[in-house]
Scaffold this motif. Structure first.
Motif, mmCIF file in Angstrom:
data_model
loop_
_atom_site.group_PDB
_atom_site.id
_atom_site.type_symbol
_atom_site.label_atom_id
_atom_site.label_comp_id
_atom_site.label_asym_id
_atom_site.label_seq_id
_atom_site.Cartn_x
_atom_site.Cartn_y
_atom_site.Cartn_z
ATOM 1 N N GLN A 161 0.842 -1.192 0.000
ATOM 2 C CA GLN A 161 0.000 0.000 0.000
ATOM 3 C C GLN A 161 0.879 1.243 0.000
ATOM 4 N N GLY A 162 0.635 2.147 -0.939
ATOM 5 C CA GLY A 162 1.376 3.406 -0.970
ATOM 6 C C GLY A 162 0.966 4.297 0.191
ATOM 7 N N SER A 163 1.945 4.793 0.945
ATOM 8 C CA SER A 163 1.649 5.666 2.073
ATOM 9 C C SER A 163 2.889 6.500 2.393
ATOM 10 N N PRO A 164 2.711 7.699 2.918
ATOM 11 C CA PRO A 164 1.434 8.401 3.119
ATOM 12 C C PRO A 164 0.826 8.812 1.793
ATOM 13 N N ARG A 165 -0.457 9.113 1.819
ATOM 14 C CA ARG A 165 -1.097 9.588 0.591
ATOM 15 C C ARG A 165 -0.487 10.934 0.220
ATOM 16 N N PRO A 166 -0.303 11.214 -1.064
ATOM 17 C CA PRO A 166 0.267 12.497 -1.461
ATOM 18 C C PRO A 166 -0.716 13.632 -1.235
ATOM 19 N N ARG A 167 -0.195 14.818 -1.122
ATOM 20 C CA ARG A 167 -1.054 15.992 -0.984
ATOM 21 C C ARG A 167 -1.697 16.347 -2.336
ATOM 22 N N GLN A 168 -0.931 16.158 -3.424
ATOM 23 C CA GLN A 168 -1.457 16.431 -4.753
ATOM 24 C C GLN A 168 -2.293 15.248 -5.242
ATOM 25 N N GLY A 169 -3.286 15.555 -6.029
ATOM 26 C CA GLY A 169 -4.089 14.491 -6.608
ATOM 27 C C GLY A 169 -4.057 14.543 -8.116
ATOM 28 N N PRO A 170 -4.100 13.381 -8.780
ATOM 29 C CA PRO A 170 -4.141 12.047 -8.161
ATOM 30 C C PRO A 170 -2.786 11.593 -7.624
ATOM 31 N N ARG A 171 -1.695 12.266 -8.056
ATOM 32 C CA ARG A 171 -0.353 11.994 -7.553
ATOM 33 C C ARG A 171 0.530 13.155 -7.967
ATOM 34 N N PRO A 172 1.715 13.281 -7.390
ATOM 35 C CA PRO A 172 2.655 14.301 -7.857
ATOM 36 C C PRO A 172 3.009 14.064 -9.324
ATOM 37 N N PRO A 173 3.220 15.123 -10.102
ATOM 38 C CA PRO A 173 3.593 14.937 -11.504
ATOM 39 C C PRO A 173 4.935 14.226 -11.639
ATOM 40 N N ILE A 174 5.026 13.352 -12.618
ATOM 41 C CA ILE A 174 6.255 12.604 -12.895
ATOM 42 C C ILE A 174 6.951 13.243 -14.090
ATOM 43 N N ALA A 175 8.242 13.496 -13.924
ATOM 44 C CA ALA A 175 9.065 14.054 -14.997
ATOM 45 C C ALA A 175 10.127 13.036 -15.397
ATOM 46 N N VAL A 176 10.322 12.882 -16.684
ATOM 47 C CA VAL A 176 11.351 11.985 -17.208
ATOM 48 C C VAL A 176 12.143 12.748 -18.259
ATOM 49 N N GLY A 177 13.459 12.620 -18.213
ATOM 50 C CA GLY A 177 14.305 13.278 -19.195
ATOM 51 C C GLY A 177 14.874 12.281 -20.182
ATOM 52 N N GLY A 178 15.135 12.769 -21.408
ATOM 53 C CA GLY A 178 15.727 11.878 -22.394
ATOM 54 C C GLY A 178 16.092 12.611 -23.662
ATOM 55 N N GLY A 179 16.987 11.979 -24.439
ATOM 56 C CA GLY A 179 17.387 12.548 -25.713
ATOM 57 C C GLY A 179 17.259 11.565 -26.857
ATOM 58 N N GLY A 180 17.517 10.284 -26.553
ATOM 59 C CA GLY A 180 17.422 9.251 -27.582
ATOM 60 C C GLY A 180 15.993 8.794 -27.787
ATOM 61 N N PRO A 181 15.702 8.179 -28.929
ATOM 62 C CA PRO A 181 14.327 7.763 -29.255
ATOM 63 C C PRO A 181 13.709 6.821 -28.225
ATOM 64 N N ARG A 182 14.488 5.864 -27.693
ATOM 65 C CA ARG A 182 13.917 4.896 -26.743
ATOM 66 C C ARG A 182 13.515 5.574 -25.439
#
Length: 329
Positions: A161-182
């Protein structure tokens, strides 16, 4: 469809810091973030390396109670350093104590030397991307405060079970970095924010050819194709690597080209010959007066759809006068 047709988002501005000796060390790190907040930056990002910098998770906890408005995040965590189940708990805790200001950035990890020194296995790019894909699937559930069951090739989570529940809903924004196609395709599958990073050589040098406007548009198109209907919901980020305040843009661009021909900066692989116009159009080099740089940033957004602008710690104050010229646009 071209990148110019991308949804127009309001500008946002990210500063960042490592807490290294050049910035005044860990003791001055909180003041650096507070200064970014004073200067009007929207977010403050911390990288994740085992060298001479603060630990990002502990630092985010400190900043959560030492700042009031600025969003806080990582750019980006190395997936191989932490198990996603443990990382999710740290992330939602930070989101809670910061009042819902976390931007959760994570990547596959790329600095082999650090893995080797720490005795952490540095797998092939394909395996690191596989692991990140699985990790992001797990994190998406746990960061919502939900129960996760996942049986993957690299990770197994059974009824956690994920805990504690986040303050933001539905969850904190996820950021991913990349340069190559994959990596860009993986980011398009999972991320709310994608940082477009110029590709590097196997030795870790930045390819000069990758900083052009044309290459940036190509990267956006890779994301668009991979994201499909999700594309309109993704915020695109890039980091300006060089800011040169000048009353003569062309002459300064010529100086940049001269420096490149003479081997500066040393971490640059000069794999192509650029023109002055290439330099002046590059999203990654900002040259001119504050008003001209603001207009250049507008042009980058018009051509690519990228709207979330990052700057390096050493250039946080140099760029700050540009923020009010673009705020609210």
């Amino acid at each position: 469809m071209t990148a110019a047709a991308a949804p127009v988002r309001p500008f946002r501005f990210a500063a960042g810091g490592e807490g290294n000796p050049d910035e005044g060390g860990a003791r001055r790190f909180v003041k650096l973030a507070q200064k970014a907040e004073e200067l009007g930056y929207d977010s403050f990002m911390i990288p994740d390396h085992l060298g001479n910098q603060v630990g990002p998770i502990a630092a985010l906890g400190a900043l959560a109670v030492a700042t009031d408005r600025i969003r806080l995040g990582t750019a980006v965590l190395a997936n191989g350093f932490r198990h996603p189940a443990v990382l999710a708990k740290d992330a939602t805790t930070i989101d809670q104590i910061s009042g819902g200001r976390l931007e959760f950035g994570i990547g596959a990890g790329w600095m082999k030397e650090e893995y080797d020194k720490a005795g952490i296995a540095y797998e092939s790019p394909g395996v690191r991307i596989e692991k990140l894909d699985e990790s992001l699937t797990i994190l998406d559930v746990l960061l919502r405060g939900q129960e996760c069951t996942f049986e993957g090739k690299h990770y197994q989570v059974r009824g956690l079970q994920g805990s504690p529940r986040p303050r933001q809903g539905p969850r904190p924004p996820i950021a991913v970095g990349g340069g190559g196609p994959r990596m860009l395709a993986l980011a398009a599958k999972h991320a709310d924010i994608i940082s477009l990073v110029p590709s590097t050589t196997k030795e870790g040098k930045l390819k000069l050819s990758e900083i052009t406007m044309e290459k940036s548009i190509e990267r956006v198109e890779v994301i668009r194709r991979a994201a499909g209907d999700r594309f309109a919901d993704i915020e695109l980020n890039w980091t300006i690597t060089t800011i040169l305040i000048s009353d003569d843009r062309e002459q300064t661009a010529e100086m940049v080209l001269g420096a490149l021909e003479n081997g500066f900066p040393p971490n640059m692989d000069v794999d192509v010959k650029l023109t002055v116009e290439d330099v002046l159009r590059s999203p990654y080099i900002a040259i001119g007066s504050f008003e001209e740089i603001a207009e250049q940033v507008r042009g980058v957004r018009a051509a690519t759809g990228m709207s979330y602008v990052g700057v390096f710690p050493t250039q946080m104050e140099a760029f700050a006068p540009v923020i009010p010229l673009l705020a609210g646009e």
